[in-house]
Write a protein that holds these residues in place. Structure first.
Motif, PDB file in Angstrom:
ATOM      1  N   PRO A 170      47.188  36.641  42.751  1.00 40.57           N
ATOM      2  CA  PRO A 170      46.405  35.982  43.709  1.00 40.57           C
ATOM      3  C   PRO A 170      45.586  34.789  43.275  1.00 40.57           C
ATOM      4  O   PRO A 170      45.764  33.702  43.821  1.00 40.57           O
ATOM      5  N   THR A 171      45.335  34.789  42.033  1.00 39.22           N
ATOM      6  CA  THR A 171      44.495  33.530  41.411  1.00 39.22           C
ATOM      7  C   THR A 171      45.873  32.549  41.222  1.00 39.22           C
ATOM      8  O   THR A 171      45.528  31.363  41.098  1.00 39.22           O
ATOM      9  N   SER A 224      46.896  30.987  44.299  1.00 41.74           N
ATOM     10  CA  SER A 224      45.915  29.979  44.738  1.00 41.74           C
ATOM     11  C   SER A 224      45.771  28.851  44.008  1.00 41.74           C
ATOM     12  O   SER A 224      45.809  27.589  44.745  1.00 41.74           O
ATOM     13  N   TYR A 272      40.771  30.129  49.320  1.00 39.04           N
ATOM     14  CA  TYR A 272      41.745  31.309  48.728  1.00 39.04           C
ATOM     15  C   TYR A 272      41.404  31.363  47.451  1.00 39.04           C
ATOM     16  O   TYR A 272      41.249  32.569  46.917  1.00 39.04           O
ATOM     17  N   THR A 284      39.667  34.546  45.656  1.00 41.00           N
ATOM     18  CA  THR A 284      40.265  35.453  44.608  1.00 41.00           C
ATOM     19  C   THR A 284      39.532  35.535  43.421  1.00 41.00           C
ATOM     20  O   THR A 284      39.693  36.621  42.664  1.00 41.00           O
TER      21      THR A 284
END
Length: 163
Positions: free
Chosen positions: A41-42, A45, A22, A26
């Protein structure tokens, strides 16, 4: 290594593998200066990588518990059925939330979802505090909606509400 620790180790390896995959996906998102669509998202993750590492650390450091006598197996059966029912209810709530999010709107559906999820996750031997659950759900939904709308400048579906 005990069977319990092997399961914990496997869960940690899988979790860390998914987190790293993931994270790699990202990092390929186009980025801009400041907070953009790739930021959350970063962040997620990175937190998932941390959780996977903690799971692996826990698997290596935990001492396996001794196997309890067969009397405890009869006590575990009702709890296991309750856990399965809770998972099924949660999945049903998630599917309903996703299906109704666009037509009903984020603020209303999030408040309803959070309230119902609080009720589902309340232990059976504990009395539900419906007023507190509703208050937390409404305030949280409103804060998240305003945060996305005002701070991130991202529009969430308003649905039935006129804004």
């Amino acid at each position: 290594m005990a069977t319990c620790n092997k399961k914990e180790l496997l869960i940690g390896v899988v979790m860390l593998g998914v987190a790293l995959g993931y994270l790699l996906m990202t990092l390929q998102l186009p980025g801009h200066s400041g907070i953009d669509a790739a930021f959350v998202p970063t962040l997620l993750s990175a937190m998932l990588c941390l959780l996977g590492a903690l799971q692996l650390f826990s698997a290596f450091t935990s001492v396996p518990a001794n196997v309890a006598p067969s009397d405890s197996e009869s006590d575990a059966a009702p709890a296991e059925r309750s856990d399965v029912a809770t998972v099924i209810k949660t999945l049903t709530l998630i599917v309903g939330y996703v299906a109704l999010l666009n037509p009903v709107g984020f603020p209303i559906m999030t408040a309803v979802y959070l309230y119902l999820q609080f009720v589902v996750l309340t232990p059976l031997d504990t009395r539900c505090n419906h007023l507190l659950y509703a208050l937390i759900a409404v305030v949280t939904s409103a804060l998240i909606y305003l945060l996305f709308r005002e701070a991130f400048d991202l529009m969430l579906p308003s649905g039935l509400l006129p804004f």
